[in-house]
Design a protein around this motif. Structure first.
Motif, PDB file in Angstrom:
ATOM      1  N   VAL A  35      -2.768   4.382   2.170  1.00 49.56           N
ATOM      2  CA  VAL A  35      -1.969   3.686   1.162  1.00 49.56           C
ATOM      3  C   VAL A  35      -2.438   4.036  -0.247  1.00 49.56           C
ATOM      4  O   VAL A  35      -1.621   4.257  -1.142  1.00 49.56           O
ATOM      5  N   ARG A  36      -3.742   4.124  -0.464  1.00 45.76           N
ATOM      6  CA  ARG A  36      -4.242   4.401  -1.817  1.00 45.76           C
ATOM      7  C   ARG A  36      -3.732   5.749  -2.326  1.00 45.76           C
ATOM      8  O   ARG A  36      -3.435   5.902  -3.504  1.00 45.76           O
ATOM      9  N   GLU A  37      -3.606   6.752  -1.450  1.00 50.46           N
ATOM     10  CA  GLU A  37      -3.075   8.053  -1.868  1.00 50.46           C
ATOM     11  C   GLU A  37      -1.577   7.978  -2.135  1.00 50.46           C
ATOM     12  O   GLU A  37      -1.076   8.617  -3.062  1.00 50.46           O
ATOM     13  N   LEU A  38      -0.868   7.211  -1.321  1.00 48.92           N
ATOM     14  CA  LEU A  38       0.558   7.012  -1.566  1.00 48.92           C
ATOM     15  C   LEU A  38       0.767   6.339  -2.921  1.00 48.92           C
ATOM     16  O   LEU A  38       1.634   6.741  -3.697  1.00 48.92           O
ATOM     17  N   LEU A  39      -0.042   5.328  -3.214  1.00 51.92           N
ATOM     18  CA  LEU A  39       0.049   4.626  -4.503  1.00 51.92           C
ATOM     19  C   LEU A  39      -0.171   5.589  -5.665  1.00 51.92           C
ATOM     20  O   LEU A  39       0.578   5.577  -6.644  1.00 51.92           O
ATOM     21  N   GLY A  43       3.037   6.060  -7.923  1.00 46.12           N
ATOM     22  CA  GLY A  43       2.909   5.381  -9.207  1.00 46.12           C
ATOM     23  C   GLY A  43       3.727   4.116  -9.355  1.00 46.12           C
ATOM     24  O   GLY A  43       4.331   3.896 -10.395  1.00 46.12           O
ATOM     25  N   VAL A  44       3.787   3.318  -8.301  1.00 44.23           N
ATOM     26  CA  VAL A  44       4.450   2.014  -8.387  1.00 44.23           C
ATOM     27  C   VAL A  44       3.401   0.928  -8.171  1.00 44.23           C
ATOM     28  O   VAL A  44       2.263   1.216  -7.779  1.00 44.23           O
ATOM     29  N   GLU A  45       3.783  -0.300  -8.420  1.00 45.16           N
ATOM     30  CA  GLU A  45       2.879  -1.422  -8.179  1.00 45.16           C
ATOM     31  C   GLU A  45       2.572  -1.516  -6.686  1.00 45.16           C
ATOM     32  O   GLU A  45       3.451  -1.236  -5.852  1.00 45.16           O
ATOM     33  N   PRO A  46       1.355  -1.922  -6.333  1.00 39.83           N
ATOM     34  CA  PRO A  46       1.002  -2.048  -4.918  1.00 39.83           C
ATOM     35  C   PRO A  46       1.970  -2.945  -4.128  1.00 39.83           C
ATOM     36  O   PRO A  46       2.322  -2.623  -2.994  1.00 39.83           O
ATOM     37  N   SER A  47       2.413  -4.034  -4.740  1.00 48.35           N
ATOM     38  CA  SER A  47       3.331  -4.934  -4.028  1.00 48.35           C
ATOM     39  C   SER A  47       4.668  -4.253  -3.752  1.00 48.35           C
ATOM     40  O   SER A  47       5.270  -4.458  -2.690  1.00 48.35           O
ATOM     41  N   ALA A  48       5.147  -3.431  -4.692  1.00 48.34           N
ATOM     42  CA  ALA A  48       6.411  -2.717  -4.498  1.00 48.34           C
ATOM     43  C   ALA A  48       6.288  -1.698  -3.369  1.00 48.34           C
ATOM     44  O   ALA A  48       7.183  -1.576  -2.522  1.00 48.34           O
ATOM     45  N   LEU A  49       5.178  -0.975  -3.341  1.00 48.13           N
ATOM     46  CA  LEU A  49       4.969   0.001  -2.275  1.00 48.13           C
ATOM     47  C   LEU A  49       4.836  -0.703  -0.935  1.00 48.13           C
ATOM     48  O   LEU A  49       5.421  -0.281   0.059  1.00 48.13           O
ATOM     49  N   SER A  50       4.090  -1.793  -0.908  1.00 47.85           N
ATOM     50  CA  SER A  50       3.904  -2.554   0.329  1.00 47.85           C
ATOM     51  C   SER A  50       5.243  -3.004   0.901  1.00 47.85           C
ATOM     52  O   SER A  50       5.486  -2.915   2.110  1.00 47.85           O
ATOM     53  N   THR A  70      -8.909   0.593   5.391  1.00 50.60           N
ATOM     54  CA  THR A  70      -7.914   1.597   5.022  1.00 50.60           C
ATOM     55  C   THR A  70      -6.747   1.577   5.997  1.00 50.60           C
ATOM     56  O   THR A  70      -6.942   1.626   7.206  1.00 50.60           O
ATOM     57  N   VAL A  71      -5.521   1.525   5.435  1.00 50.41           N
ATOM     58  CA  VAL A  71      -4.314   1.618   6.252  1.00 50.41           C
ATOM     59  C   VAL A  71      -3.707   2.988   6.001  1.00 50.41           C
ATOM     60  O   VAL A  71      -3.505   3.396   4.857  1.00 50.41           O
ATOM     61  N   VAL A  72      -3.455   3.701   7.095  1.00 49.65           N
ATOM     62  CA  VAL A  72      -2.917   5.053   7.028  1.00 49.65           C
ATOM     63  C   VAL A  72      -1.510   5.049   7.619  1.00 49.65           C
ATOM     64  O   VAL A  72      -1.288   4.495   8.701  1.00 49.65           O
ATOM     65  N   TYR A  73      -0.575   5.658   6.895  1.00 50.81           N
ATOM     66  CA  TYR A  73       0.806   5.757   7.353  1.00 50.81           C
ATOM     67  C   TYR A  73       1.118   7.178   7.751  1.00 50.81           C
ATOM     68  O   TYR A  73       0.566   8.130   7.203  1.00 50.81           O
ATOM     69  N   GLU A  74       2.044   7.294   8.721  1.00 55.81           N
ATOM     70  CA  GLU A  74       2.528   8.603   9.113  1.00 55.81           C
ATOM     71  C   GLU A  74       3.950   8.476   9.636  1.00 55.81           C
ATOM     72  O   GLU A  74       4.390   7.386  10.002  1.00 55.81           O
ATOM     73  N   LEU A  75       4.661   9.599   9.648  1.00 58.96           N
ATOM     74  CA  LEU A  75       6.010   9.611  10.192  1.00 58.96           C
ATOM     75  C   LEU A  75       5.943   9.324  11.681  1.00 58.96           C
ATOM     76  O   LEU A  75       5.035   9.784  12.371  1.00 58.96           O
ATOM     77  N   ALA A  76       6.925   8.580  12.171  1.00 59.69           N
ATOM     78  CA  ALA A  76       6.939   8.224  13.590  1.00 59.69           C
ATOM     79  C   ALA A  76       7.289   9.404  14.474  1.00 59.69           C
ATOM     80  O   ALA A  76       6.958   9.407  15.653  1.00 59.69           O
TER      81      ALA A  76
END
Length: 113
Positions: A35-39, A43-50, A70-76
């Motif tokens: 998430v930190r790299e996505l943020l 360049g949006v607020e953390p709440s908006a990205l969440s 750390t939460v990591v996201y990936e394409l399904a």
């Protein structure tokens, strides 16, 4: 009563209809991201990205795993990446057609003056 397929497809495309969600999907094509790299990249607020990540997660388009804090996201799946590539090809053709039309309009303006 089951939802008709055309309605389910319309809801799916509406779900994709947010610039932050599209940006997230584009970034995740390169591989899983915390998430930190996505943020940092978006360049949006953390709440908006969440909020946008939650929409993508509920739809099943992305998955998340937790590694400590750390939460990591990936394409399904690869289908999502293929969908993004198809959208890019379609937009390229559409915009190229508009460019040709714009050129014709400009030429007709010059000829009329």
């Amino acid at each position: 009563m089951p939802v008709p397929l055309y309605q389910a497809k319309a809801e799916f495309f509406r779900m994709l209809g947010h610039p932050v969600r599209i940006r997230v999907l584009k970034l995740l094509q390169e591989g899983p991201m915390p998430v930190r790299e996505l943020l940092a990249a978006i360049g949006v607020e953390p709440s908006a990205l969440s909020q946008q990540l939650a929409v993508l997660r509920r739809s099943g388009i992305v998955t998340s795993t937790r590694d400590g804090a750390t939460v990591v996201y990936e394409l399904a799946g690869g289908d999502v990446a293929q969908l993004m590539l198809a959208a890019r090809r379609i937009l390229t053709r559409v915009l190229a057609g508009q460019s040709v039309l714009l050129g014709e309009l400009r030429e007709s303006e010059v000829a009329a003056s």
